[in-house]
Design an enzyme around this catalytic site. Sequence first.
Site, PDB file in Angstrom:
ATOM      1  N   ARG A   1      66.238  24.831 131.798  1.00  0.00           N
ATOM      2  CA  ARG A   1      65.976  26.305 131.943  1.00  0.00           C
ATOM      3  C   ARG A   1      67.335  27.020 130.907  1.00  0.00           C
ATOM      4  NH1 ARG A   1      64.180  30.764 135.401  1.00  0.00           N
ATOM      5  NH2 ARG A   1      65.873  32.114 136.199  1.00  0.00           N
TER       6      ARG A   1
ATOM      7  N   ILE B   1      63.472  37.085 133.022  1.00  0.00           N
ATOM      8  CA  ILE B   1      62.937  35.560 133.183  1.00  0.00           C
ATOM      9  C   ILE B   1      63.001  35.464 134.756  1.00  0.00           C
ATOM     10  CG2 ILE B   1      64.957  34.831 132.571  1.00  0.00           C
ATOM     11  CD1 ILE B   1      64.029  31.882 132.173  1.00  0.00           C
ATOM     12  N   SER B   2      61.806  35.109 135.383  1.00  0.00           N
ATOM     13  CA  SER B   2      61.683  35.117 136.804  1.00  0.00           C
ATOM     14  C   SER B   2      62.650  34.147 137.338  1.00  0.00           C
ATOM     15  CB  SER B   2      60.215  34.747 137.376  1.00  0.00           C
ATOM     16  OG  SER B   2      59.416  35.526 136.761  1.00  0.00           O
ATOM     17  N   ALA B   3      63.008  34.458 138.669  1.00  0.00           N
ATOM     18  CA  ALA B   3      64.071  33.501 139.422  1.00  0.00           C
ATOM     19  C   ALA B   3      63.247  32.147 139.614  1.00  0.00           C
ATOM     20  CB  ALA B   3      64.091  34.072 140.903  1.00  0.00           C
TER      21      ALA B   3
ATOM     22  N   PHE C   1      57.551  42.328 139.861  1.00  0.00           N
ATOM     23  CA  PHE C   1      57.421  41.797 138.438  1.00  0.00           C
ATOM     24  C   PHE C   1      57.711  43.343 137.660  1.00  0.00           C
ATOM     25  CE2 PHE C   1      56.189  37.896 140.182  1.00  0.00           C
ATOM     26  CZ  PHE C   1      56.410  37.061 139.108  1.00  0.00           C
TER      27      PHE C   1
END
Length: 241
Positions: free
Chosen positions: A40, A67-69, A224
């Site tokens: 990541r 960037i999503s969790a 989002f």
Amino acid sequence: MASEHSEYEEERNELIARLKRLGYLPKSGPIYDAFVKVPRHEFVPLSERPFAYVDHPLPLWDTGATISAPHMCVLILEYLQLEAGHIVLEVGAGSGYQAALIAEMVCPSSESSLTEELCGHVYTIEIHPQLVEFARGNLERAGYADRVTVIQGDGTLGYPEAAPYDRILLTAAGNAPPPPLVEQLKVGGILCMPVDQGSYQAMMNFVKQSDGTLKKEHLTEVMFVPLRGKFGLVSKKRWFF
Ligand code: SAH
């Protein structure tokens, strides 16, 4: 490179243990393998690297994109019900991290004895030019250039050149599945997207039926960024990010 990776080893292991404990990450299997394989920290801006393994979304500079969790990225892999060999379209490449995770599932790397036919592909569309370059660079550095194609453009129009798709994922919130994407989805295929509900967003799966209609399933509540483009979000409410 190896020493650079080991710099994050402890934080990575802690995050993996935490996601397992909370029940997001399975103890083994393709989702676990994908999560463990994708670095990541290679997908976040340099200034955010110290937070790469914190279970939180991270900003991609001032683009408004995030960037999503990690736990959300893992849930998405589960929702998509991915199989090796699948051809997948993602709308909203952002950093390229989610696309890399999907690539590990549709075409797992290294020791596996997979044949070419079982190696799928990910097409990911990004509307923001700076992020197109960012995603491409990250995917190349992390070893995904041959399994993920990054396209610049309006993802609500899809990418007919590689259609039909087994799975379509939108990582930005809209009102409903954009018609070109429904058209480009295989019968029996799944389109997963966050749908604006006014005061919140619902992550939904839409399964394409043989008569072309969609059967929907509510998955969870999410947050989002808004979907832009021709069939993007139309909302009276303003989202602040
Ligand atoms: N999946 C990404 C996170 C993306 S955030 C990751 O793993 O890092 C949502 C992204 O959707 C943003 O980068 C935004 O620019 C992009 N986006 C929004 N509307 C879009 C559209 N119509 N077509 C393509 N990309 C879009």
